[in-house]
Motif scaffolding. Structure first.
Motif, PDB file in Angstrom:
ATOM      1  N   ARG A 100      36.424   4.654 -45.116  1.00  0.00           N
ATOM      2  CA  ARG A 100      36.670   3.261 -45.483  1.00  0.00           C
ATOM      3  C   ARG A 100      37.626   2.611 -44.487  1.00  0.00           C
ATOM      4  O   ARG A 100      38.438   3.279 -43.851  1.00  0.00           O
ATOM      5  CB  ARG A 100      37.246   3.179 -46.893  1.00  0.00           C
ATOM      6  N   ILE A 101      37.502   1.310 -44.393  1.00  0.00           N
ATOM      7  CA  ILE A 101      38.415   0.547 -43.548  1.00  0.00           C
ATOM      8  C   ILE A 101      39.860   0.843 -43.916  1.00  0.00           C
ATOM      9  O   ILE A 101      40.725   1.027 -43.043  1.00  0.00           O
ATOM     10  CB  ILE A 101      38.134  -0.966 -43.708  1.00  0.00           C
ATOM     11  N   THR A 102      40.110   0.932 -45.198  1.00  0.00           N
ATOM     12  CA  THR A 102      41.492   1.098 -45.678  1.00  0.00           C
ATOM     13  C   THR A 102      42.056   2.480 -45.394  1.00  0.00           C
ATOM     14  O   THR A 102      43.263   2.684 -45.539  1.00  0.00           O
ATOM     15  CB  THR A 102      41.565   0.791 -47.179  1.00  0.00           C
ATOM     16  N   ASP A 103      41.216   3.433 -44.972  1.00  0.00           N
ATOM     17  CA  ASP A 103      41.745   4.717 -44.527  1.00  0.00           C
ATOM     18  C   ASP A 103      42.570   4.543 -43.256  1.00  0.00           C
ATOM     19  O   ASP A 103      43.445   5.373 -42.965  1.00  0.00           O
ATOM     20  CB  ASP A 103      40.601   5.704 -44.247  1.00  0.00           C
ATOM     21  N   TYR A 104      42.298   3.504 -42.515  1.00  0.00           N
ATOM     22  CA  TYR A 104      42.985   3.249 -41.250  1.00  0.00           C
ATOM     23  C   TYR A 104      43.843   1.990 -41.305  1.00  0.00           C
ATOM     24  O   TYR A 104      44.845   1.899 -40.595  1.00  0.00           O
ATOM     25  CB  TYR A 104      41.943   3.100 -40.122  1.00  0.00           C
TER      26      TYR A 104
END
Length: 390
Positions: A140-144
């Motif tokens: 997911r985008i939010t992992d980064y």
């Protein structure tokens, strides 16, 4: 891209600064601005390597014609109709035709590539995945970028960014004053944090359901890449791509005026037409340069098309013209032929079967133009057919 939610461009009142994008892109000024963006914006260098790999040159006139709207045209007419500034044709790795009709363009001019930058960002993501800096397309985008928790992008994956099927945002429309892309542009030029603009985008469809062309999606890919590698987009592009391509000249990304300054992974790369052609050779050659695998072969091949029905040629809906499909931040044309595109008429056309790469830079008076695009595609196909003997 439009939305019913007003996005914060900045806290100040609108001013001349908000109109800079319009002035930079207006003819005839854009023939100068599109080759001098480093005079207008902060920049970060994409350094070339110590040694350039020579491109063989056997350039000659190309007196062929193409048919468009039941009329026969010459390439000289194409250049007049579509405000060509640079036109470079490679066949089997050799420059066979090269012309610079632009008033300020030449072989060493670094051209504003606009959204053709998106295709380069895709290559860098493919390299980072291969190296393990990015774990998986399913991440997911939010992992980064955990600062996108609580936004419309919270559940989206990198794969959805790559194919622009996030379902976030409406049509990317440049002629609507308060559209998302106009607020994005105004914040780039006038100050403020563009992440605030992207975070304010709203969901308009379920993830993975439909294609919607989005500079925001690619901007997020660039930010994910920077977070994953710990390097700026320009530094990573230099070390993993530009130096290995054997580029003739340094390229550069221009940056936002406001801080934190950031490159626009979806639109701020500037490079010579010849060096853009080197990217095309990389793509035509399954990711290899001078016998070295620079980009994974499967990553290059997936950029030529896929089996997703919503991304097939003719199925993109209002976000794309009927003769295009989409895959991996590239526009597909059927068969193995594909192209990178940028507003105002920037093309990196690749036909691997014909062993043809064409770079066309332009200074259209408007960002988008269906008629000029259709004529350009007809002409580029004809050039490829000529060299393939089709």
């Amino acid at each position: 891209m439009t939305s019913t939610t007003e996005r914060p461009a900045s806290s100040r009142e609108p001013s001349w600064w908000d109109k800079q994008g319009d002035l930079i892109m207006r003819r005839p000024f854009n023939e100068w601005t599109f080759t001098h963006m480093n005079w207008l914006m902060p920049t970060e260098r994409v350094a070339r390597g110590d040694t350039a790999l020579p491109l063989p040159v056997a350039a000659r006139p190309l007196p062929l014609t193409y048919r468009f709207e039941d009329r026969v045209h010459t390439l000289a007419e194409l250049h007049r109709h579509t405000f060509t500034t640079a036109f470079v044709v490679l066949h089997r790795g050799t420059i066979v035709h090269e012309i610079y009709p632009g008033a300020f363009a030449g072989a060493r001019s670094r051209m504003q590539l606009f959204s053709l930058s998106k295709s380069v960002t895709s290559l860098l993501v493919g390299i980072a995945l291969d190296e393990g800096a990015i774990g998986s397309e399913k991440d997911r985008i939010t992992d980064y970028r955990p600062d996108f928790l609580g936004t419309a992008y919270e559940e989206n994956t990198l794969a959805e960014l790559l194919d622009m099927t996030t379902g976030v945002g409406d049509l990317e429309t440049w002629d609507v004053p308060n559209s998302g892309i106009k607020q994005f542009e105004q914040t780039i030029m006038g100050g403020g944090d563009i992440a605030d603009v992207v975070r304010a985008a709203t969901r308009t469809a379920p993830a993975g359901e439909r294609f919607n062309y989005s500079t925001f999606d690619t901007q997020l890919l660039g930010w994910v890449l920077e977070a994953a590698t710990g390097q700026s987009l320009a530094t990573y592009a230099s070390e993993r791509l530009w130096q290995k391509l054997g580029a003739d000249r340094d390229a550069y990304y221009w940056l936002t005026r406001g801080r934190p300054r950031t490159a626009i992974g979806g639109g701020s790369l500037n490079a010579t037409a010849r060096d853009v052609a080197r990217i095309g050779l990389l793509m035509a050659g399954d990711g290899m340069v001078d016998g070295v695998q620079i980009v994974p072969q499967d990553w290059v091949r997936r950029s030529r098309g896929n089996d997703k029905p919503q991304l097939a040629v003719g199925s993109l809906g209002p976000s794309g013209y009927d003769h295009y499909g989409y895959a991996n931040q590239w526009w597909t044309l059927g068969g193995d032929t594909f192209t990178g595109l940028g507003v105002h008429g920037q093309y990196l056309f690749v036909d691997p079967e014909a062993e043809v790469v064409i770079v066309k830079c332009s200074a259209w008076p408007t960002q988008d133009d269906p008629h000029r695009d259709a004529e350009t595609v007809a002409a580029l196909r004809r050039v490829a057919d000529h060299f393939a003997g089709r």
